[in-house]
Enzyme design. Structure first.
Site, PDB file in Angstrom:
ATOM      1  N   CYS A 137      -1.913   3.700   1.864  1.00  0.00           N
ATOM      2  CA  CYS A 137      -3.310   3.931   1.474  1.00  0.00           C
ATOM      3  C   CYS A 137      -4.186   2.795   1.995  1.00  0.00           C
ATOM      4  O   CYS A 137      -3.792   2.080   2.916  1.00  0.00           O
ATOM      5  CB  CYS A 137      -3.394   4.045  -0.043  1.00  0.00           C
ATOM      6  N   PHE A 176      -0.260  -4.329 -10.041  1.00  0.00           N
ATOM      7  CA  PHE A 176      -1.080  -5.243  -9.234  1.00  0.00           C
ATOM      8  C   PHE A 176      -2.005  -6.048 -10.125  1.00  0.00           C
ATOM      9  O   PHE A 176      -2.278  -5.684 -11.271  1.00  0.00           O
ATOM     10  CB  PHE A 176      -1.906  -4.445  -8.212  1.00  0.00           C
ATOM     11  N   HIS A 184       1.054   6.544  -7.627  1.00  0.00           N
ATOM     12  CA  HIS A 184       0.198   5.404  -7.290  1.00  0.00           C
ATOM     13  C   HIS A 184      -1.110   5.544  -8.051  1.00  0.00           C
ATOM     14  O   HIS A 184      -1.698   6.623  -8.062  1.00  0.00           O
ATOM     15  CB  HIS A 184      -0.052   5.343  -5.787  1.00  0.00           C
ATOM     16  N   GLU A 242       0.857  -1.185   0.000  1.00  0.00           N
ATOM     17  CA  GLU A 242       0.000   0.000   0.000  1.00  0.00           C
ATOM     18  C   GLU A 242       0.894   1.236   0.000  1.00  0.00           C
ATOM     19  O   GLU A 242       1.138   1.826   1.033  1.00  0.00           O
ATOM     20  CB  GLU A 242      -0.954   0.002   1.210  1.00  0.00           C
ATOM     21  N   SER A 243       1.412   1.573  -1.172  1.00  0.00           N
ATOM     22  CA  SER A 243       2.153   2.823  -1.437  1.00  0.00           C
ATOM     23  C   SER A 243       3.664   2.726  -1.226  1.00  0.00           C
ATOM     24  O   SER A 243       4.260   1.783  -1.730  1.00  0.00           O
ATOM     25  CB  SER A 243       1.498   4.024  -0.757  1.00  0.00           C
TER      26      SER A 243
HETATM   27  C1  LIG Z   1      -1.588   0.932  -6.679  1.00  0.00           C
HETATM   28  S1  LIG Z   1      -2.189   0.405  -5.173  1.00  0.00           S
HETATM   29  C2  LIG Z   1      -1.732   1.790  -4.206  1.00  0.00           C
HETATM   30  C3  LIG Z   1      -2.781   2.820  -3.985  1.00  0.00           C
HETATM   31  C4  LIG Z   1      -2.438   4.245  -4.120  1.00  0.00           C
HETATM   32  N1  LIG Z   1      -2.369   4.916  -2.906  1.00  0.00           N
HETATM   33  C5  LIG Z   1      -3.427   4.928  -5.053  1.00  0.00           C
HETATM   34  O1  LIG Z   1      -3.101   5.854  -5.694  1.00  0.00           O
HETATM   35  O2  LIG Z   1      -4.547   4.524  -5.163  1.00  0.00           O
HETATM   36  C6  LIG Z   1      -3.911   0.443  -5.302  1.00  0.00           C
HETATM   37  C7  LIG Z   1      -4.475  -0.203  -6.532  1.00  0.00           C
HETATM   38  O3  LIG Z   1      -3.987  -1.516  -6.662  1.00  0.00           O
HETATM   39  C8  LIG Z   1      -5.096  -2.455  -6.605  1.00  0.00           C
HETATM   40  N2  LIG Z   1      -4.639  -3.645  -5.901  1.00  0.00           N
HETATM   41  C9  LIG Z   1      -4.705  -4.911  -6.391  1.00  0.00           C
HETATM   42  N3  LIG Z   1      -4.197  -5.780  -5.492  1.00  0.00           N
HETATM   43  C10 LIG Z   1      -3.813  -5.069  -4.416  1.00  0.00           C
HETATM   44  C11 LIG Z   1      -3.232  -5.407  -3.161  1.00  0.00           C
HETATM   45  N4  LIG Z   1      -2.957  -6.661  -2.834  1.00  0.00           N
HETATM   46  N5  LIG Z   1      -2.981  -4.402  -2.279  1.00  0.00           N
HETATM   47  C12 LIG Z   1      -3.244  -3.119  -2.602  1.00  0.00           C
HETATM   48  N6  LIG Z   1      -3.789  -2.746  -3.784  1.00  0.00           N
HETATM   49  C13 LIG Z   1      -4.069  -3.706  -4.679  1.00  0.00           C
HETATM   50  C14 LIG Z   1      -6.222  -1.703  -5.911  1.00  0.00           C
HETATM   51  O4  LIG Z   1      -7.509  -2.231  -6.272  1.00  0.00           O
HETATM   52  C15 LIG Z   1      -5.998  -0.327  -6.475  1.00  0.00           C
HETATM   53  O5  LIG Z   1      -6.492  -0.215  -7.772  1.00  0.00           O
END
Ligand SMILES: C[S@@+](CC[C@H](N)C(=O)[O-])C[C@H]1O[C@@H](n2cnc3c(N)ncnc32)[C@H](O)[C@@H]1O
Length: 365
Positions: A89, A225, A244, A74-75
């Site tokens: 996040c 992801f 992100h 998460e970030s």
């Molecule tokens: C890139 S991550 C980081 C979030 C960042 N803070 C943002 O800008 O939203 C969030 C994205 O990855 C996806 N994702 C898929 N698998 C994930 C996981 N295991 N943990 C966090 N995000 C995940 C989420 O649904 C979301 O679209």
């Protein structure tokens, strides 16, 4: 993670500056261009313990000359000799990691905090957050246990807003320090398609999206992801940027953050807006008293941003003892109220989101 699940992209951001032993910062020298180990001597297991507390983990690491950079589940996390930046996040618990950071710093000989910042945008679904992140006042009360800080809400009480908690100290830093954050929502569907898993590797997404061209030559490490979502950290000397992407249409969100020093941030801002094509965005600029352009309001040219198709709705300037902070909110000229209403409708159909909003908010602690 299911593509249909609600995801809170808006990050919590904590930046802590520790005082170098004997205040060894040379006047005029950039505080993060330091060969000393400082916080970088914190063992990896200890860093992982801090992230466990925040409820996230390391996906990828890069160790630059002056900075350790971690892409997280998460970030992001950045550690330089005397500064740590932790951005998380989702429903992470960032602030409970703070006492662990302070203890780990003390164990490598850094016992005094010079400055700190905690900030975040208003969440899409605040009541899905856990203590102490359910409300800004709760976060302020938590931070007040450790600091004698000042807290500001910037933006609209009945619209997009951003919160900041910081110290209001005079510092011994004698060189410019600037942070620019762009927080984008209602993003263009075609631009967001690039951040779904396909035949492209994460590196190819970085190159084809234009992210690789934001700072040519920066070392970028990234993660794509499954089934969607993208994070990258870029390191160039003592500077970083981080991006992100939450591409799901119902709650699309992209953040861009950098501490690179520029006399004019307009070209960089326009490049970022061109890559992600937001319907709306908030920008905040933190500029210390040594910033080359004076106060944060002069960091970019508003006419050029408006010329690129965005209308400014709000702007506030907060003047601190050693710095100024600008908050601005913009909407694309092509974004309509109908689109907002449609997004609201679509959001109601996201199973996770509906269940969440149907749950009454927990009582304050
Ligand atoms: C890139 S991550 C980081 C979030 C960042 N803070 C943002 O800008 O939203 C969030 C994205 O990855 C996806 N994702 C898929 N698998 C994930 C996981 N295991 N943990 C966090 N995000 C995940 C989420 O649904 C979301 O679209």
């Amino acid at each position: 993670m299911d593509n249909n699940d609600f995801f809170e992209g808006q990050e919590k951001l904590l930046e802590v500056w520790f005082k170098p032993p004997n205040s060894t910062i040379t006047p005029g020298k950039h505080p993060h261009r330091d060969d000393a180990q400082g916080l970088r001597a914190i063992p990896r297991a200890r860093v992982e313990g801090i992230l466990d507390e925040a409820k996230c983990c390391i996906l990828d690491a890069f160790h630059g000359d002056f900075m350790d950079s971690y892409v997280l589940s998460e970030s992001s996390l950045f550690i330089t000799a005397y500064r740590i930046i932790l951005k998380t996040c989702g429903t992470t618990r960032l602030l409970p990691a703070l006492p662990l950071i302070v203890q780990a710093a003390a164990d490598v000989g850094l016992t005094e905090i010079d400055d700190m910042f905690f900030s975040r945008r208003e969440f899409i679904a605040p009541h899905t957050q856990e203590f102490p992140h359910r409300d800004f006042r709760e976060e302020v009360a938590y931070l007040d246990q450790y600091f004698d800080g000042v807290a500001y809400p910037l933006g609209r009480l009945n619209g997009d807003r951003w919160y900041l908690y910081t110290l209001n100290n005079q510092l011994h830093i004698t060189c410019p320090d600037v942070t620019v954050e762009i927080m984008m929502t209602s993003l263009d569907r075609t631009a967001m398609n690039a951040f779904y898993k396909s035949t492209l590797t994460a590196r190819e997404v970085t190159q084809q999206s234009g992210i690789a061209d934001i700072v040519p030559g920066a070392h970028i490490h990234e993660f794509l992801f499954d089934p969607c979502g993208y994070s990258c950290n870029a390191v160039f000397g003592e500077f970083y940027f981080t991006i992100h992407v939450t591409p799901q249409e119902e709650f699309s969100y992209v953040s861009f953050e950098t501490d690179v020093l520029k006399e004019d941030y307009t070209p960089m801002i326009l490049k970022v807006l061109d890559i992600f094509k937001p319907g709306k965005f908030s920008i905040n600029v933190f500029a210390n008293e040594h910033a080359p352009f004076g106060n944060a309001q002069n960091a970019f040219n508003i006419q050029q941003v408006q010329g690129a198709g965005f209308q400014r709705h709000d702007q506030q300037l907060c003047c601190l003892a050693h710095a100024s902070v600008l908050f601005g909110h913009f909407t694309s000229n092509t974004h309509t109220a109908i689109e907002d209403a449609e997004q609201h409708q679509r959001r109601q159909r996201v199973p996770g989101y509906k269940a969440l909003v149907a749950t009454p908010p927990p009582a304050a602690a």
